[in-house]
Design a protein around this motif. Structure first.
Motif, PDB file in Angstrom:
ATOM      1  N   PRO A 168       0.811  -1.226   0.000  1.00 43.99           N
ATOM      2  CA  PRO A 168       0.000   0.000   0.000  1.00 43.99           C
ATOM      3  C   PRO A 168       0.843   1.274   0.000  1.00 43.99           C
ATOM      4  O   PRO A 168       0.296   2.370  -0.057  1.00 43.99           O
ATOM      5  N   ILE A 169       2.187   1.164   0.101  1.00 47.00           N
ATOM      6  CA  ILE A 169       2.975   2.393   0.214  1.00 47.00           C
ATOM      7  C   ILE A 169       3.423   2.939  -1.134  1.00 47.00           C
ATOM      8  O   ILE A 169       4.185   3.896  -1.199  1.00 47.00           O
ATOM      9  N   GLN A 201       3.473   8.704  -0.043  1.00 49.11           N
ATOM     10  CA  GLN A 201       3.498   8.074   1.279  1.00 49.11           C
ATOM     11  C   GLN A 201       3.526   9.151   2.359  1.00 49.11           C
ATOM     12  O   GLN A 201       4.375  10.041   2.334  1.00 49.11           O
ATOM     13  N   ARG A 216       6.513   5.237  10.017  1.00 46.97           N
ATOM     14  CA  ARG A 216       5.840   4.165   9.271  1.00 46.97           C
ATOM     15  C   ARG A 216       4.874   3.396  10.178  1.00 46.97           C
ATOM     16  O   ARG A 216       3.803   2.967   9.752  1.00 46.97           O
ATOM     17  N   SER A 253       1.774   5.353  10.548  1.00 48.39           N
ATOM     18  CA  SER A 253       1.040   5.235   9.281  1.00 48.39           C
ATOM     19  C   SER A 253       0.240   3.930   9.241  1.00 48.39           C
ATOM     20  O   SER A 253      -0.921   3.904   8.804  1.00 48.39           O
ATOM     21  N   LYS A 254       0.843   2.826   9.731  1.00 45.41           N
ATOM     22  CA  LYS A 254       0.148   1.532   9.750  1.00 45.41           C
ATOM     23  C   LYS A 254      -1.086   1.588  10.646  1.00 45.41           C
ATOM     24  O   LYS A 254      -2.140   1.041  10.308  1.00 45.41           O
ATOM     25  N   THR A 289      -2.875   4.219  11.354  1.00 45.28           N
ATOM     26  CA  THR A 289      -3.888   5.020  10.667  1.00 45.28           C
ATOM     27  C   THR A 289      -4.586   4.193   9.594  1.00 45.28           C
ATOM     28  O   THR A 289      -5.798   4.289   9.397  1.00 45.28           O
ATOM     29  N   ARG A 290      -3.812   3.351   8.933  1.00 46.91           N
ATOM     30  CA  ARG A 290      -4.380   2.493   7.883  1.00 46.91           C
ATOM     31  C   ARG A 290      -5.362   1.471   8.480  1.00 46.91           C
ATOM     32  O   ARG A 290      -6.344   1.098   7.847  1.00 46.91           O
ATOM     33  N   LEU A 323      -8.779   3.777   9.569  1.00 43.17           N
ATOM     34  CA  LEU A 323      -9.681   4.404   8.599  1.00 43.17           C
ATOM     35  C   LEU A 323     -10.856   3.520   8.152  1.00 43.17           C
ATOM     36  O   LEU A 323     -11.991   4.003   8.113  1.00 43.17           O
ATOM     37  N   PHE A 358      -9.581  11.102   4.665  1.00 40.76           N
ATOM     38  CA  PHE A 358      -8.984   9.920   4.036  1.00 40.76           C
ATOM     39  C   PHE A 358      -7.887  10.333   3.057  1.00 40.76           C
ATOM     40  O   PHE A 358      -6.822   9.711   2.998  1.00 40.76           O
ATOM     41  N   HIS A 404      -4.567  11.500   4.768  1.00 40.98           N
ATOM     42  CA  HIS A 404      -3.755  10.412   5.322  1.00 40.98           C
ATOM     43  C   HIS A 404      -3.156   9.532   4.222  1.00 40.98           C
ATOM     44  O   HIS A 404      -2.005   9.100   4.331  1.00 40.98           O
ATOM     45  N   PHE A 405      -3.936   9.255   3.175  1.00 43.88           N
ATOM     46  CA  PHE A 405      -3.436   8.385   2.099  1.00 43.88           C
ATOM     47  C   PHE A 405      -3.851   8.957   0.748  1.00 43.88           C
ATOM     48  O   PHE A 405      -4.828   8.550   0.147  1.00 43.88           O
TER      49      PHE A 405
END
Length: 701
Positions: A145-146, A150, A167, A170-171, A173-174, A177, A206, A209-210
């Motif tokens: 997913p990165i 990123q 990182r 980030s995980k 947050t993933r 969501l 969303f 964040h990504f």
């Protein structure tokens, strides 16, 4: 449902647990799912772009390569063992180095397999190396997913040790969501979203964040920045509404003999257009029957105090008393001396009250205030003591209000049944964006003209190697009958800082400017108040030609004959302080100068500050640069405000969005002051949740 889930403690998110939760709470203030949702990336890395080895540059930030590991070697003794690997693509070879976990990493790497490498290259002796790079098998990367943009989140050493580096966050947050999808409610009116073509709140969160693309990311960030500003402005405008419309104000219905006689007979100069404009604004406020809460901004020497005095005379003409509160005794004394001199020969009675006022005099002042024998009281914090009671206080003037606490200012309100009108003066120019957020509940007036006859101060930057020429220029100015300030940042030598210190400087000035031909004063914060005042008075009377001082003279006596300000180690001072110090000269009709002295080694920020000072005398332009350099948190102590807890917006960069938010907030409250219309229900719900206990809707009409 949204509220319940978003308020879930962070330890219940998959991958967190109690230990990581404690670290997130203490290190970043992340207590709930909602806190994590509003912890935004501070930058983004484009993981869609690949470089080749021959495209690397020594100053590059993080880059991404595709290649294979062709060899590995563990080097060094057991405890200091490091792993060195060779990484190649079709164009060249780079070295990969790991200083920690060498054995474990060596076992995990596969020779000959294609990897995607990500890291920051180091360049040394013609070779590139990557310390502790991120490596992922190319076949896994294509499913990862990165890819694309990123997000990079702030982290700390403690969090990194718990596996929560950028990182790791980030995980999390993933993971979060998908759980909140469909539960994040809108909080902006649909009219605003349609007009600016902005995504929904959920879509924006969303995207931030990504992000799917740079263009969509920019739109989402602007929408969330606007939202932050919008709700701050609604709160400020409602506060302003309460203070002005709901709080009755004393009515200053007439301009009488006290004002008119002073204006005709005692005013030493013609008011500038800016002073007249501000006086009209104050006049309009004070006769409206509503409470006045006005901030007057203007550079040192622009004539704010005269405007304040004329406003006090209007209060006196209407049967009221007035007071002026200053943050220091020196400044209070200066205000008192200046006002008393202007009022000489008039029936207006004025007194000074500070911590140094003797008990007998203090009792006289208290009595005269109560029986109405005293019209104007000038002082420090002493004015807000419970024993100080006015017969009928109608106007309170506060100088440099950011130096007073909220509770201290509130005590002035209680000095009369109907609170006195409040007039705040500041010589610290505040950028428009900061003023709108810090003082959005005040009306703001700006005195942007200097009195006639004043010439702009010429400012130059000189290095220590030019000192002899600077001494020569000082002698030329003194020969013309002028006086000079020499300001130092420190009182005595510091072993940790190579800045010119006051005592050493004083000795070198005395050697260069010997008695009896020259007389030198010295003033610093460690001196007794009476000694300091005596030295300042000697300089003010022209008995000394040079004043060697620390920044204690940032606010000090008014010496129109002083034409030269020399600031030693000026790279150490902030922009607003440099501007305030420069304002000590240029108070007479003669051309004045400011010389900024520095060593040869200057940071980029110091160069920007000095270049700004040389280029302009405009306090507001200087304040804008200061805001960009230091950020709002360090300017005016805004970290104490609580209202400026911005997560994504930036006052120094997002001024246009702030002004847009202000305009839209004003339009909303004009159309629907209590947010009662169905189309504003979501906005109201969100606002009330944000401002629990701060806004009393029953008082808002």
């Amino acid at each position: 449902m949204e509220r319940d889930l978003l308020k879930t403690p962070i330890e219940f998110l998959k991958g967190v647990g109690p230990a990581k939760a404690d670290a997130l709470k203490t290190e970043m203030g992340i207590h709930t799912f909602e806190d994590l949702l509003h912890t935004y990336p501070f930058r983004y890395i484009d993981r869609s772009k690949f470089y080749t080895v021959n495209e690397l540059q020594s100053a590059a930030a993080e880059v991404q390569l595709r290649g294979r590991i062709t060899s590995m070697q563990e080097i060094g003794a057991a405890r200091k063992k490091r792993l060195v690997a060779q990484f190649e693509d079709a164009t060249g070879r780079v070295e990969l180095v790991w200083f920690k976990g060498a054995q474990w990493i060596a076992k995990s790497l596969q020779m000959g397999k294609e990897y995607v490498l990500f890291g920051k290259p180091n360049y040394f002796k013609g070779k590139y190396s990557f310390p502790h790079p991120e490596l992922e098998l190319a076949e896994d990367f294509t499913k990862s997913p990165i890819q694309g943009l990123q997000p990079v989140y702030n982290s700390t050493e403690k969090l990194t040790n718990k596996g929560l580096n950028a990182r790791g966050i980030s995980k999390l947050t993933r993971v979060l969501l998908p759980q909140v999808k469909g539960l994040i409610r809108e909080n902006l009116p649909s009219r605003i979203l349609e007009h600016y073509k902005w995504p929904s709140r959920e879509a924006a969160l969303f995207e931030v964040h990504f992000p799917q693309s740079l263009e969509r990311l920019e739109i989402a960030r602007n929408r969330l920045k606007f939202e932050e500003f919008y709700f701050i402005q609604i709160a400020l405008l409602l506060q302003k509404d309460l203070k002005t419309k709901q709080t009755p104000g004393q009515v200053f219905g007439e301009v009488g003999d006290t004002f008119n006689n002073f204006y005709k007979n005692n005013l030493p100069f013609e008011l500038t257009g800016a002073q007249k404009r501000v006086l009209k604004e104050i006049r309009s406020d004070s006769r409206s029957g509503k409470h006045m809460n006005r901030l007057v901004q203007g550079d040192v020497g622009s004539g704010k105090t005269v405007v304040a005095l004329l406003s006090m005379l209007i209060a006196i003409d209407n049967g009221f008393q007035a007071c002026l509160m200053a943050p220091t005794e020196i400044l209070a004394q200066q205000h008192y001396n200046g006002l008393a001199e202007l009022l000489e020969g008039t029936p207006v009675r004025i007194a000074l009250l500070t911590g140094s006022t003797k008990t007998a005099r203090r009792k006289e002042i208290h009595a005269d205030l109560l029986n109405g024998q005293l019209d104007i009281l000038v002082g420090t914090h002493a004015l807000i003591e419970p024993t100080v009671k006015f017969r009928n206080l109608g106007l309170a003037v506060i100088d440099e209000q950011h130096r007073f606490g909220v509770a201290q200012r509130a005590k002035l309100w209680k000095k009369n049944t109907i609170p006195p009108h409040i007039l705040i003066m500041t010589a610290t120019p505040i950028p428009r964006t900061l003023a709108m957020s810090l003082y959005g509940d005040l009306d703001i007036s700006v005195i942007d003209e200097l009195p006639p006859g004043r010439q702009p101060i010429k400012t130059v930057h000189r290095y220590d190697s030019n000192r002899l020429q600077v001494f020569g220029f000082m002698k030329d100015e003194i020969a013309k009958g002028r006086q000079c300030y020499v300001v130092y940042p420190l009182i005595e030598e510091s072993s940790t800082m190579d800045y010119k210190d006051l005592e050493d400087g004083y000795e070198s000035i005395c050697r260069e400017f010997p008695r009896p031909e020259y007389q030198v004063s010295i003033v610093h914060g460690r001196m007794k108040a009476e000694d300091k005042d005596a030295e300042m008075q000697r300089f003010a009377k022209g008995e000394t030609q040079i004043m060697v001082a620390t920044t204690v003279i940032e606010v000090g006596v008014n010496v129109p004959n002083a034409s030269l300000m020399i600031i030693e180690s000026s790279e150490r001072f902030g922009l607003s302080q440099l501007h305030q110090l420069r304002g000590r000269v240029g108070r007479g009709a003669e051309q004045s100068y400011c010389i900024l002295m520095t060593g040869n080694k200057l940071s980029n920020e110091a160069k920007t500050r000095l270049e700004t000072m040389v280029r302009t005398n405009d306090g507001f332009e200087i304040a804008d640069v200061d805001l960009q350099l230091r950020g709002p948190g360090d300017l005016m102590g805004t970290r104490q405000s609580g209202m400026l807890d911005l997560k994504i917006a930036n006052l120094s960069k997002d001024g246009q969005l702030l002004q847009l938010a202000r305009k839209e907030a004003e339009g909303l409250l004009q159309e629907d002051p209590r947010l009662e219309k169905p189309e504003h229900a979501q906005t109201r719900t969100f606002f009330v949740a944000q401002n629990k206990g701060k806004v009393h809707w029953s008082k808002i009409s």
